[in-house]
Every structure is written in structure tokens, then in C-alpha cells.
Design an enzyme around this catalytic site. Structure first.
Site, short mmCIF file in Angstrom:
data_model
loop_
_atom_site.label_atom_id
_atom_site.label_comp_id
_atom_site.label_asym_id
_atom_site.label_seq_id
_atom_site.Cartn_x
_atom_site.Cartn_y
_atom_site.Cartn_z
N GLU A 163 -42.02 56.71 -83.04
CA GLU A 163 -43.31 56.92 -82.60
C GLU A 163 -43.66 55.62 -81.72
O GLU A 163 -43.65 54.40 -82.13
CB GLU A 163 -43.95 56.60 -84.02
CG GLU A 163 -43.80 57.83 -85.08
CD GLU A 163 -44.51 58.97 -84.47
OE1 GLU A 163 -45.64 58.91 -83.87
OE2 GLU A 163 -44.48 60.02 -85.48
N GLU A 193 -50.17 63.32 -76.94
CA GLU A 193 -49.14 62.27 -76.76
C GLU A 193 -48.39 62.21 -75.60
O GLU A 193 -47.44 62.00 -75.50
CB GLU A 193 -48.31 62.66 -78.13
CG GLU A 193 -48.90 62.20 -79.55
CD GLU A 193 -48.30 62.32 -80.68
OE1 GLU A 193 -46.82 62.80 -80.47
OE2 GLU A 193 -48.58 62.55 -81.77
N HIS A 211 -42.95 60.62 -79.84
CA HIS A 211 -44.08 60.80 -80.39
C HIS A 211 -45.11 59.51 -80.21
O HIS A 211 -44.30 58.61 -79.89
CB HIS A 211 -44.16 61.32 -81.68
CG HIS A 211 -43.61 62.73 -82.06
ND1 HIS A 211 -44.58 63.79 -82.20
CD2 HIS A 211 -42.46 63.29 -82.07
CE1 HIS A 211 -44.07 64.89 -82.29
NE2 HIS A 211 -42.56 64.57 -82.21
N HIS A 218 -46.73 67.11 -79.13
CA HIS A 218 -48.10 67.02 -79.29
C HIS A 218 -48.69 66.89 -78.10
O HIS A 218 -48.47 65.71 -77.23
CB HIS A 218 -48.33 65.92 -80.48
CG HIS A 218 -48.01 66.46 -81.57
ND1 HIS A 218 -47.59 65.64 -82.68
CD2 HIS A 218 -47.79 67.58 -82.51
CE1 HIS A 218 -47.09 66.04 -83.99
NE2 HIS A 218 -47.51 67.54 -83.43
#
Length: 386
Positions: A355, A155, A296, A152
Site C-alpha cells: 500500500e 489507485e 495499491h 483499483h
């Protein structure tokens, strides 16, 4: 760089420069195991400072000041026209506390591969705009672990963290002569890293749209004419790369609100339509990875299960990752079509979406130290479980 003499061995170079011979061998793939006189040998973990030969002082004195055997300097100075002195690298090359776009990453990759030539780089594909998708490989072990970052666009801090880890791993391998655990990891595991899956998107977020048409006009239209691309997650064509894999992709297509190119969440018109996801799928299918990790942001969570396809050992590994990071292990979430989902479903091997950090994307660079510490601890734990 040194010049081999008759009778030289890898073990000799290891002793002269205090670098494990496995690293020296792997830094010189152009040489056979039988060294020949006059061959150029690269010693990883060193820079070279060059002086005019008129500099005062003998090689013996200089070797003493550098805490190296005089033989090491002799092999670096066969012609004696210039004096070449080795300087051991003891600090980071990678600076993760900056906007980390493709150009910054590529320069860091080139520098790391120059000073630590046991790190291998290759291009596994190209982005929509023709940027190379680079895979780094470190290690010589039979077990393969894959790590990727920046699926992404906003990110991108994940790329900085992964690159900093590659730097620290190489730095410690060449400096921690008494720490054999890292060398054991190197011999047991081959670490595959794709540090920036979405270079076009990262550049868009950090640098704004390029002047290249039709892409400039297209991304501006997708973004509603707004020049602020900080919330952009997709690739340059408005496709969310982590919604592109054939693991119940149809569910994501049906329920995602954007039905066409968008800054985020549009899964495309079919699985694996984008050059970036095609390259990642091809790499994974060809590489026999034992474990994959996709970095991420954000949430300080580790997703590790998918539809019951995850193997038993996946839970033991995630418990260790949670322990060293303080992150929460989450087995199932209502999400499909991600890279990790596809890997776990297809190979039934451990796969993790991590994450990093917490807050609102893009996470601020003020969080980099904390993010890096967590990612480093988890990556070292993964190497250790193998």
C-alpha cells in the site's frame, strides 16, 4: 541501429557503445548468434540524430566529441548519404507526475520498447472495453518475479510508479557500466510487469465516462448520476477486480455490502468473471512466478501472510522490504479473494500487497516522488534477494 560487417561480434558492439552485450543480444531477437554482413543491429539505450551528409567535420572529429570510437559511427553510416549520430539516453522517458491514463502509459511503453528493445511487451488479454492488458518483461533469469499495479481504478498513481521503475532500470542497465549488480539482477531474474490491470477504470476516473453505450449510462447509474468518478475502484462493470479471486471468495460475497455493481467492493457473482481477472489468473498459472507483488494505495503497509500458507522465506523478504521503504509489515488482515491471497494460497510462495503512500485515495501527484522512491527501493531489494 547499425549495419553489421563481416567478422563483427556482440562483444565488439558492447565495446564500441559501452553497453553490456547481454542487452544487445536480447535487443535483437531477430538475429541469430552468428551475425551476418549487412544485418541491422539495434543498440539499446541510444537515440539517433540524422544530418545531411554535407555537415562539416570528419567522423573522427565527431566520434571524439561523442566519446565513442570512430568504428561505432562508421557502422551507423554505411551509405554516407545522411549522417547518423548516436545520442546516448541519459534522462527519463516516463513522466510519472501527470494524470497517468491508458494512452499515456501505452505511449511510454512503445517509446521504452523502441529505445530499450530488450524490454518485451505482449498482450495477455483485453479489458471489458477492449483495451489491451499489457505485460512487460525485463531480464533473462530463471527466477520470475511478477509486479502489477492499478487493480483499483483510483489507485492509478501506482502505474506511474511502476512505469518509472521500468524506465530507471533500463536507463541504469545501459548507462552504469561500472555497476555490475544491476546486470547481475538482469541475468538472474525475469521481471514480469502488468502496469495497468484495470485500464477502463483508470480512464473512467481520470477522463470521465466515454460516449460509448451502454457503458456510459451504466456507470452513471452505478455512480448515482454523479459525474465525479474519483472514488471509483471497480472495473467498468462495477466489479472490484481485487475481490475476484478464488481464495475464500464466498466470505467476501457474503459480507460485502454492495450486492450488485458498485464503484467499489462488489466481488461479482462468482470468482473470475471479469476479463481482467481471467487474464491475470491465466498469466499467473502459466508463468511459474516465484514472487508476486501487487501495488495499491494507501497506508505505507506491506501485507504478506495469508491463512498460514505463506512460506518461511516470505518473512525474511518482507523484513527487507520494510527496511528499505520504512513501511510497516503486516502479516494478517481480515480480507480474502485478493490476487495476492489467491497466489499465496495456491502456490504457497511469497506474495505481497504493498500500500503505497498515505492519505485519501486518489493520492495527489505531490506524493509521487516519495511513492516512487519507496517502490523503487522495494523492487531493487526484491531483485537483490534473488
Amino acid at each position: 541501429m547499425i549495419y553489421a560487417r563481416k567478422g563483427d561480434t556482440w562483444e565488439l558492439y558492447s565495446r564500441l557503445f559501452s553497453v553490456p552485450q547481454e542487452l544487445i543480444i536480447d535487443a535483437n531477437p531477430h538475429l541469430s548468434h552468428e551475425l551476418h554482413e549487412g544485418a541491422i543491429v539495434f543498440i539499446p539505450g541510444y537515440d539517433v540524430v540524422t544530418y545531411h551528409s554535407q555537415i562539416s567535420g570528419s567522423l573522427e572529429q565527431m566520434a571524439h566529441s561523442l566519446s565513442l570510437p570512430v568504428e561505432a559511427l562508421e557502422r551507423m553510416n554505411e551509405d554516407r548519404l545522411l549522417l547518423r549520430l548516436p545520442r546516448r539516453l541519459e534522462t527519463f522517458i516516463v513522466n510519472g507526475k501527470q494524470p497517468y491514463d491508458f494512452a499515456v502509459m501505452k505511449q511510454d511503453i512503445d517509446d521504452l520498447c523502441t529505445y530499450y528493445p530488450f524490454i518485451r511487451q505482449r498482450t495477455i488479454g483485453t479489458s471489458v472495453l477492449g483495451q489491451p492488458l499489457i505485460e512487460l518483461s525485463v531480464g533473462r533469469g530463471p527466477k520470475k518475479i511478477h509486479v502489477n499495479a492499478s487493480f483499483h481504478a483510483n489507485e492509478w498513481i501506482t502505474t506511474a510508479a511502476v512505469m518509472a521503475f521500468v524506465n530507471e532500470y533500463a536507463l541504469r542497465l545501459t548507462n552504469d557500466a561500472l555497476d555490475r549488480s544491476l546486470l547481475d539482477y538482469y541475468k538472474k531474474v525475469t521481471l514480469s510487469i502488468v502496469p495497468m490491470v484495470n485500464p477502463d477504470g483508470v480512464n473512467l476516473v481520470l477522463n470521465g465516462p466515454s460516449e460509448t453505450e451502454p457503458h456510459r449510462s451504466e456507470v452513471l447509474e452505478i455512480n448515482g448520476g454523479n459525474l465525479d468518478f474519483s472514488q471509483w475502484k471497480a472495473n467498468i462493470r462495477g466489479v472490484d477486480l481485487n475481490n475476484q479471486f478464488p481464495a475464500k471468495w464466498e466470505i467476501e460475497q457474503m459480507r460485502k455490502i454492495p450486492k450488485g455493481p458498485a464503484p467499489r467492493d462488489f466481488p461479482g457473482v462468482a470468482p473470475l468473471t471479469e476479463p481482467e481477472t481471467k487474464a491475470m489468473a491465466r498469466l499467473t498459472e502459466d508463468s511459474d512466478f516465484a514472487i508476486v507483488v501487487a501495488f495499491h494505495t494507501q497506508g505505507k503497509e506491506i501485507y504478506w501472510g495469508y491463512e498460514g500458507f505463506e512460506p518461511k522465506e516470505a518473512e525474511q523478504i518482507v523484513d527487507e522490504l520494510a527496511k528499505v521503504s520504512g513501511y510497516q509489515a503486516v502479516r494478517y488482515i481480515d480480507s480474502h479473494a485478493g490476487y495476492r491471497d489467491w497466489f499465496v494460497q495456491k502456490w504457497q510462495r511469497p506474495g505481497y500487497t504493498i500500500e503505497l503512500g498515505e492519505g485519501v485515495n486518489p493520492l495527489p501527484l505531490a506524493q509521487f516522488d516519495e511513492i516512487y522512491e519507496a517502490s523503487r527501493n522495494m523492487l531493487l531489494a526484491l531483485l537483490a534477494v534473488c
